[in-house]
Scaffold this active site. Structure first.
Site, PDB file in Angstrom:
ATOM      1  CB  CYS A  29      -0.959  -0.025   1.184  1.00 55.63           C
ATOM      2  SG  CYS A  29      -0.163   0.019   2.803  1.00 55.63           S
ATOM      3  CG  ASN A  36       4.455  -1.793   5.216  1.00 55.20           C
ATOM      4  OD1 ASN A  36       5.536  -2.103   5.726  1.00 55.20           O
ATOM      5  ND2 ASN A  36       3.534  -2.698   5.030  1.00 55.20           N
ATOM      6  CB  CYS A  72      -3.546   1.546   7.120  1.00 51.58           C
ATOM      7  SG  CYS A  72      -3.223   3.082   8.014  1.00 51.58           S
ATOM      8  NE  ARG A  73      -4.475   1.486   1.848  1.00 53.22           N
ATOM      9  CZ  ARG A  73      -4.305   2.261   0.806  1.00 53.22           C
ATOM     10  NH1 ARG A  73      -5.169   2.206  -0.183  1.00 53.22           N
ATOM     11  NH2 ARG A  73      -3.272   3.073   0.748  1.00 53.22           N
ATOM     12  CB  SER A  74       0.316  -3.493   2.696  1.00 56.63           C
ATOM     13  OG  SER A  74       1.178  -2.611   3.340  1.00 56.63           O
ATOM     14  CG  ASP A 130      -5.303   5.985   2.508  1.00 52.58           C
ATOM     15  OD1 ASP A 130      -5.238   5.568   3.687  1.00 52.58           O
ATOM     16  OD2 ASP A 130      -4.509   6.826   2.044  1.00 52.58           O
TER      17      ASP A 130
END
Ligand code: 4NP
Length: 173
Positions: A19, A22, A24-26, A138
């Protein structure tokens, strides 16, 4: 499109979730995929890690709300430390999963790739995960509910990906 073939059929299949930051999402994607692989008995066959396209948070822990969403749902992200992807990582991964279309574009640019060839190892999570190509939104400026929604989306897409991995004899045979 089928999953990219393993570079080394006798070694583990290696997947990197990417993401922007690195945090939050990934890292959430990494934790969810690792747990689902273990559940499916593929923990030894497939290796997972994550990175960001940006360097702002390198060395930092996961976002607090991301860690809360994970913990409440039985996943573990405590040991995560943010990293920025390096061009050399492409040769060391079989599949790089971009969380959104901006990440996909940035990855191609950072890794110096035109579409086709090695660029086919970089895929949009929303396509691989059976989510009609949807971006994982995001959540950085969002509230806990936004992070919970991201987690639910990651769980759906990763279940789909694990089923694809399981059905691929080149990867799990
Ligand atoms: P991520 O979220 O890409 O899901 O880790 C973000 C993290 C940090 C920033 C943006 C998005 N940031 O602008 O610092």
């Amino acid at each position: 499109m089928p999953l990219p073939p393993p570079r080394n059929p006798s070694g583990p299949y290696r997947i990197c979730c990417v993401c922007l930051g690195n945090i939050c999402r990934s890292p959430m994607a990494e934790a969810v995929l690792r747990a689902k692989l273990a559940e499916a008995g593929l923990g030894q066959r497939v290796e997972v890690d994550s990175a960001g396209t940006g360097d702002w948070h390198v060395g930092g822990r996961m976002d607090r709300k991301a860690a809360i969403a994970l913990r409440r749902n039985g996943y573990d992200g405590d040991s995560h430390r943010a990293r920025q992807i390096r061009p050399s990582w492409l040769a060391e991964r079989d599949l790089i999963l971009a969380m959104d279309t901006a990440n996909l574009r940035d990855l191609r640019r950072l890794l110096g790739l035109a579409p086709g060839g090695e660029a086919d190892r970089i895929r949009l999570f929303g396509e691989i995960g059976g989510l009609d190509g949807a971006d994982v939104p995001d959540p950085y400026y969002g509230d806990q509910a936004d992070f919970n929604r991201v987690l639910a989306m990651l769980e759906t897409g990763m279940s789909h990906l694990v089923a694809l991995l399981k059905a691929d004899p080149e990867i799990t045979g």
